[in-house]
Design a protein around this motif. Structure first.
Motif, mmCIF file in Angstrom:
data_model
loop_
_atom_site.group_PDB
_atom_site.id
_atom_site.type_symbol
_atom_site.label_atom_id
_atom_site.label_comp_id
_atom_site.label_asym_id
_atom_site.label_seq_id
_atom_site.Cartn_x
_atom_site.Cartn_y
_atom_site.Cartn_z
ATOM 1 N N SER A 32 0.628 5.138 1.607
ATOM 2 C CA SER A 32 -0.202 5.781 2.620
ATOM 3 C C SER A 32 0.563 6.848 3.367
ATOM 4 O O SER A 32 1.753 6.689 3.643
ATOM 5 C CB SER A 32 -0.685 4.713 3.614
ATOM 6 O OG SER A 32 -1.302 5.299 4.727
ATOM 7 N N VAL A 60 2.885 1.117 -6.540
ATOM 8 C CA VAL A 60 2.377 0.502 -7.768
ATOM 9 C C VAL A 60 3.479 -0.275 -8.475
ATOM 10 O O VAL A 60 3.272 -1.402 -8.955
ATOM 11 C CB VAL A 60 1.774 1.573 -8.699
ATOM 12 C CG1 VAL A 60 1.477 0.994 -10.077
ATOM 13 C CG2 VAL A 60 0.503 2.146 -8.099
ATOM 14 N N GLY A 82 -10.721 10.463 -5.671
ATOM 15 C CA GLY A 82 -10.833 9.203 -6.379
ATOM 16 C C GLY A 82 -11.995 9.187 -7.354
ATOM 17 O O GLY A 82 -13.021 9.846 -7.150
ATOM 18 N N CYS A 114 -3.174 -2.480 -2.519
ATOM 19 C CA CYS A 114 -4.335 -1.993 -1.775
ATOM 20 C C CYS A 114 -4.333 -0.473 -1.833
ATOM 21 O O CYS A 114 -3.505 0.181 -1.191
ATOM 22 C CB CYS A 114 -4.282 -2.477 -0.323
ATOM 23 S SG CYS A 114 -4.260 -4.276 -0.145
ATOM 24 N N HIS A 115 -5.222 0.073 -2.614
ATOM 25 C CA HIS A 115 -5.294 1.532 -2.767
ATOM 26 C C HIS A 115 -5.819 2.158 -1.478
ATOM 27 O O HIS A 115 -6.663 1.582 -0.800
ATOM 28 C CB HIS A 115 -6.227 1.881 -3.931
ATOM 29 C CG HIS A 115 -6.016 3.249 -4.477
ATOM 30 N ND1 HIS A 115 -6.359 4.387 -3.792
ATOM 31 C CD2 HIS A 115 -5.481 3.664 -5.653
ATOM 32 C CE1 HIS A 115 -6.056 5.445 -4.522
ATOM 33 N NE2 HIS A 115 -5.523 5.039 -5.659
ATOM 34 N N TYR A 163 2.768 6.546 -3.733
ATOM 35 C CA TYR A 163 1.846 5.778 -4.572
ATOM 36 C C TYR A 163 2.563 5.173 -5.777
ATOM 37 O O TYR A 163 2.412 3.977 -6.073
ATOM 38 C CB TYR A 163 0.710 6.687 -5.032
ATOM 39 C CG TYR A 163 -0.254 6.029 -5.992
ATOM 40 C CD1 TYR A 163 -1.308 5.269 -5.507
ATOM 41 C CD2 TYR A 163 -0.105 6.166 -7.371
ATOM 42 C CE1 TYR A 163 -2.207 4.647 -6.376
ATOM 43 C CE2 TYR A 163 -0.988 5.551 -8.248
ATOM 44 C CZ TYR A 163 -2.026 4.798 -7.752
ATOM 45 O OH TYR A 163 -2.903 4.181 -8.605
ATOM 46 N N ALA A 211 0.842 -1.190 0.000
ATOM 47 C CA ALA A 211 0.000 0.000 0.000
ATOM 48 C C ALA A 211 0.873 1.235 0.000
ATOM 49 O O ALA A 211 2.056 1.187 0.375
ATOM 50 C CB ALA A 211 -0.911 0.013 1.225
ATOM 51 N N ASP A 227 -9.301 4.379 -3.554
ATOM 52 C CA ASP A 227 -9.996 4.334 -4.843
ATOM 53 C C ASP A 227 -10.041 2.929 -5.437
ATOM 54 O O ASP A 227 -9.684 2.723 -6.593
ATOM 55 C CB ASP A 227 -9.336 5.318 -5.821
ATOM 56 C CG ASP A 227 -10.262 5.715 -6.976
ATOM 57 O OD1 ASP A 227 -11.489 5.570 -6.823
ATOM 58 O OD2 ASP A 227 -9.750 6.173 -8.024
ATOM 59 N N GLN A 228 -10.476 1.970 -4.650
ATOM 60 C CA GLN A 228 -10.779 0.623 -5.127
ATOM 61 C C GLN A 228 -12.174 0.246 -4.632
ATOM 62 O O GLN A 228 -12.550 0.615 -3.507
ATOM 63 C CB GLN A 228 -9.764 -0.401 -4.593
ATOM 64 C CG GLN A 228 -8.431 -0.377 -5.322
ATOM 65 C CD GLN A 228 -7.416 -1.318 -4.694
ATOM 66 O OE1 GLN A 228 -7.459 -1.575 -3.498
ATOM 67 N NE2 GLN A 228 -6.505 -1.810 -5.505
#
Length: 314
Positions: free
Chosen positions: A66, A123, A225, A134-135, A119, A64, A138-139
């Motif tokens: 965060s 990714v 998001g 794990c966004h 982020y 993630a 925005d998932q």
């Protein structure tokens, strides 16, 4: 896009994994104490839903990005399932959150000065390692999990009209608005210095914004998001802005009056009532979702000013 049924499925999926947080009323306002959730924020709900819905994970576990709270939730959920967690955070993340991430067993990577930097790194790690990404907001599974707090609130407060929630990337707003659609309205509250929802509604689509201010560590997304925007427009969610001084004041009042320790982002929704950015109509039944508690207790009160009286929902 998510719906009420998605949130209901999430509630069944995470039952027994998260706390049913309490509600109390004072002076015509209901407070949902989601800062008492596992890891000190609502985000444990989405973390569990995302991981459980994914099924079997690779040896790389989960990853993630965060500013702190989403990472804490993912790390906690991963530990509960015995899988590896790696969390990328900006170097500006509060030390209290970074320490807690490591205590939960997550590998912590400090990258850049903004959430966007963390982020991009997360990714890339997911693509390279096969870890489940794990966004933070925005998932579909993340948003639906967060919305379970809204389902609880409807059960706990009869005839509720309005729920005030803080907005960063909008995962909480998306989930709660979907959960209560047709039964209550959600109003997003965000700092003037991080107006992702406000800017998106004005532009007709999510747009980048500059982020700064007191609550940037937890409400520091630079763009709303896509799921949050879709749900906000579908449900006619409201949007109000508050200043840093109002957030600090709300935080001090929550501590001085109720002994509730919340971080600046956690106090942001209450700041809209306290400072008058949101003024309930006569008889309107309003709830405030207090969403996070990961903060330095030494900063809870202001020694220079006594808190003013709270505005009420009458």
């Amino acid at each position: 896009m998510i719906s009420t049924s998605d949130v209901e499925r999430a509630a069944a999926r995470i039952a027994g994994r998260v706390r049913r947080t309490p509600v109390f009323a004072d002076d015509g306002v209901w407070f949902k104490l989601e800062q008492l959730q596992h890891t000190g924020s609502f985000k444990a709900r989405g973390a569990f839903n995302r991981i459980i819905a994914a099924g079997e994970l690779s040896a790389a576990g989960v990853v993630a990005a965060s500013g702190g709270n989403a990472g804490l939730a993912i790390a906690y959920a991963a530990r509960e399932f015995g899988v590896a967690a790696r969390v990328f955070v900006p170097a500006t993340a509060p030390a209290v959150k970074v320490v807690k991430l490591r205590q939960l067993g997550a590998a912590v990577e400090l990258v850049g000065d903004k959430y966007a930097d963390a982020y991009d790194a997360a990714v890339k790690h997911a693509a390279d390692s096969g870890a489940l990404f794990c966004h933070a907001y925005d998932q579909p599974e993340i948003c639906a999990g967060q919305g379970t707090a809204g389902l609880e609130l409807l059960e706990q407060v009869e005839g509720l009209d309005t729920i005030l929630v803080a907005v960063g990337g909008g995962g909480l707003l998306a989930g709660v608005a979907a959960a209560v659609e047709g039964r209550a309205r959600v109003v997003g509250v965000e700092p003037h210095t991080a107006p992702t929802l406000h800017a998106a509604l004005a532009a007709g689509e999510p747009v980048p914004v500059e982020v700064a201010g007191l609550a940037a560590d937890s409400l520091g997304a630079s763009r709303l998001g896509d799921i949050a925007f879709a749900v906000a427009t579908r449900t006619n969610a409201g949007s109000v802005l508050v200043g840093d001084s109002a957030i600090a004041e709300a935080r001090a009042v929550l501590w001085d009056r109720y002994r509730l320790a919340v971080e600046p982002g956690g106090a942001t929704a209450f700041a809209a009532l306290l400072g008058g950015a949101y003024r309930p109509a006569p008889g309107e039944r309003v709830a405030v979702l207090l969403c996070g508690a990961n903060t330095d207790p030494a900063t809870l009160t202001s020694p220079t000013a006594a808190p003013p009286p709270a505005r009420t929902a009458r």
